[in-house]
Enzyme design. Sequence first.
Site, PDB file in Angstrom:
ATOM      1  N   HIS A 117       0.860  -1.173   0.032  1.00 57.30           N
ATOM      2  CA  HIS A 117      -0.112   0.083   0.032  1.00 57.30           C
ATOM      3  C   HIS A 117       0.875   1.380  -0.149  1.00 57.30           C
ATOM      4  O   HIS A 117       1.865   1.439   0.483  1.00 57.30           O
ATOM      5  CB  HIS A 117      -0.829  -0.307   1.250  1.00 57.30           C
ATOM      6  CG  HIS A 117      -1.849   0.643   1.311  1.00 57.30           C
ATOM      7  ND1 HIS A 117      -1.561   2.288   1.802  1.00 57.30           N
ATOM      8  CD2 HIS A 117      -3.245   0.917   1.475  1.00 57.30           C
ATOM      9  CE1 HIS A 117      -2.891   2.832   1.781  1.00 57.30           C
ATOM     10  NE2 HIS A 117      -3.724   1.897   1.502  1.00 57.30           N
TER      11      HIS A 117
ATOM     12  N   ASP B 177       2.565  -4.824   7.916  1.00 57.58           N
ATOM     13  CA  ASP B 177       1.210  -4.025   7.855  1.00 57.58           C
ATOM     14  C   ASP B 177       0.452  -5.024   7.857  1.00 57.58           C
ATOM     15  O   ASP B 177       0.017  -6.097   7.244  1.00 57.58           O
ATOM     16  CB  ASP B 177       1.491  -3.507   6.245  1.00 57.58           C
ATOM     17  CG  ASP B 177       0.216  -2.696   5.923  1.00 57.58           C
ATOM     18  OD1 ASP B 177      -0.768  -2.752   6.675  1.00 57.58           O
ATOM     19  OD2 ASP B 177       0.104  -2.064   5.165  1.00 57.58           O
TER      20      ASP B 177
ATOM     21  N   LYS C 183     -10.710  -0.335   9.897  1.00 54.07           N
ATOM     22  CA  LYS C 183     -10.849  -1.574   9.101  1.00 54.07           C
ATOM     23  C   LYS C 183     -11.469  -2.981  10.014  1.00 54.07           C
ATOM     24  O   LYS C 183     -11.518  -3.955   9.405  1.00 54.07           O
ATOM     25  CB  LYS C 183      -9.442  -2.101   8.567  1.00 54.07           C
ATOM     26  CG  LYS C 183      -9.262  -0.857   7.380  1.00 54.07           C
ATOM     27  CD  LYS C 183      -8.387  -1.009   6.520  1.00 54.07           C
ATOM     28  CE  LYS C 183      -8.141   0.023   5.392  1.00 54.07           C
ATOM     29  NZ  LYS C 183      -6.973  -0.137   4.427  1.00 54.07           N
TER      30      LYS C 183
ATOM     31  N   GLN D  10      -4.934  -5.396   6.639  1.00 46.52           N
ATOM     32  CA  GLN D  10      -5.964  -6.158   6.218  1.00 46.52           C
ATOM     33  C   GLN D  10      -6.249  -7.643   7.076  1.00 46.52           C
ATOM     34  O   GLN D  10      -7.196  -8.008   6.954  1.00 46.52           O
ATOM     35  CB  GLN D  10      -5.549  -6.547   4.509  1.00 46.52           C
ATOM     36  CG  GLN D  10      -5.936  -5.425   3.821  1.00 46.52           C
ATOM     37  CD  GLN D  10      -7.345  -4.743   3.757  1.00 46.52           C
ATOM     38  OE1 GLN D  10      -8.144  -5.713   3.864  1.00 46.52           O
ATOM     39  NE2 GLN D  10      -7.452  -3.701   3.331  1.00 46.52           N
TER      40      GLN D  10
ATOM     41  N   CYS E  33      -4.805   2.333  -3.960  1.00 42.57           N
ATOM     42  CA  CYS E  33      -3.604   2.998  -3.150  1.00 42.57           C
ATOM     43  C   CYS E  33      -2.228   1.742  -3.516  1.00 42.57           C
ATOM     44  O   CYS E  33      -1.405   1.668  -2.567  1.00 42.57           O
ATOM     45  CB  CYS E  33      -3.772   2.820  -1.795  1.00 42.57           C
ATOM     46  SG  CYS E  33      -4.822   4.290  -1.072  1.00 42.57           S
TER      47      CYS E  33
HETATM   48  C1  LIG Z   1      -5.926   0.620   4.596  1.00 40.44           C
HETATM   49  C2  LIG Z   1      -4.686   0.185   4.525  1.00 40.44           C
HETATM   50  C3  LIG Z   1      -3.372   0.992   4.729  1.00 40.44           C
HETATM   51  C4  LIG Z   1      -3.641   2.282   5.377  1.00 40.44           C
HETATM   52  O1  LIG Z   1      -4.590   2.539   6.375  1.00 40.44           O
HETATM   53  P1  LIG Z   1      -5.183   3.872   6.816  1.00 40.44           P
HETATM   54  O2  LIG Z   1      -6.189   3.439   7.674  1.00 40.44           O
HETATM   55  O3  LIG Z   1      -5.494   4.425   5.729  1.00 40.44           O
HETATM   56  O4  LIG Z   1      -3.938   4.688   7.504  1.00 40.44           O
HETATM   57  C5  LIG Z   1      -2.287   0.449   4.704  1.00 40.44           C
HETATM   58  N1  LIG Z   1      -1.829  -0.775   4.369  1.00 40.44           N
HETATM   59  C6  LIG Z   1      -2.988  -1.817   4.061  1.00 40.44           C
HETATM   60  C7  LIG Z   1      -2.480  -3.083   3.777  1.00 40.44           C
HETATM   61  C8  LIG Z   1      -4.295  -1.185   3.900  1.00 40.44           C
HETATM   62  O5  LIG Z   1      -5.216  -1.985   3.621  1.00 40.44           O
END
Ligand SMILES: *Cc1c(COP(=O)(O)O)cnc(C)c1O
Length: 405
Positions: free
Chosen positions: A123, A198, A224, A201, A362
Amino acid sequence: MIKISELRSDFPILSQKFNSKPLVYFDNAATTQKPKAVIERIVKYYSEENANVHRGVYKLSTIATDCYENSREVIREFINAQKTCEIIFTRGTTESINLVATSLYFSGILQENDEIIISEMEHHANIVPWQICCKNLKIKVLPFDGNGILQVEKLESLISTKTKLIAVTNASNTFGIINPIEQIIQIAKKHNILTLVDGAQIVPHHKVDMQKLDSDFFVFSGHKIYAPTGIGILYGKEEILNQMQPYHGGGEMIDKVTFEKTTFNSLPHKFEAGTPNISGAIALAEAIKYLEENHFPKLIEYEENLTKYLQNRLSEIDDIVIYGNSLDKLPVFSFNIKGIHHYDLGTLLDSQGIAVRTGNHCTQTIMQHFGIPGTLRVSLSFYNTTQEIDFFIKKLKTDIELLRG
Ligand SMILES: *Cc1c(COP(=O)(O)O)cnc(C)c1O
């Protein structure tokens, strides 16, 4: 057995109409809807508990502080971190990664001409902060294959004596594929390289365990995982967080301030300058409680069945190209229909009340890999149903026919 109709009634927005049609919300990878329990928790906080935290001696302030700090403990337990001080509240995944990047650079742990490795499917939030924090940081990229599967066998060849960190997503928000993150961390450890995962998800769809995973950093966003926007988590191992300089300066993060010199507060407060998002932190803990009270492992199992169902039904569609093919997938599917622009399909689906994502999600580097402007993306949650999937497939088929003329 979980009762999906009962769970759905916990989410007020799911009974709303859009374009005069019942909402079919298939954009859960962008953000999730909020259960009443979370919405009501925010109202309760502002109605009965609001005060600034860590400030006053008066009763109301200690109530607010206790709620805020108890939430940190709920989150520690949920991700099985060893210590509560390893949980830092941020605004979300993006801020968490910016914090780590900037602070590692301020602390001299990352220096000019050092190298880091990220994957080709990151992302933007796991690309841009590294480019901003340090001008001459060399970013090496671990590629994925035609199915969107990371080529982990190439990782060792990217590592050099200058490699300081490997930052990879646990699951891609475009492919939905779950990456072999344990294997990546093992390789990093062998070479004494820091790791950042990260988790934006993975966290809503899988149980995560910080002590088992053993990554130095792990980040995710509240919104999320059924909590509000504006709250997120940075998990970091105490040992490395203690070596790091603060990212922001201000109130709360200090120990002693004079005009000449300031000493800093201990963890986790050192990284939480200023008045935090108190209600957001409390609501995030409430969202986690909601998942646990509704038997999170059962919700996950239900989502896995939905994933297989959607995968099968999508394979019926002629001329579909799915980006990211693996058996180990979250309920996230990106695809195009040959000869049709994703935006046209997305617009037609919207007119039928179906909310899907269009664009590059993104992840422009993924789009560049395939030479496409964007995709449609369907991403599910436990409140979605096979009936909704059937309705979506039916509409998708008629919309494709319509666009083909
Ligand atoms: C949504 C997302 C982000 C960014 O998250 P924010 O809530 O916009 O800061 C980063 N990495 C992944 C894999 C995402 O799905």
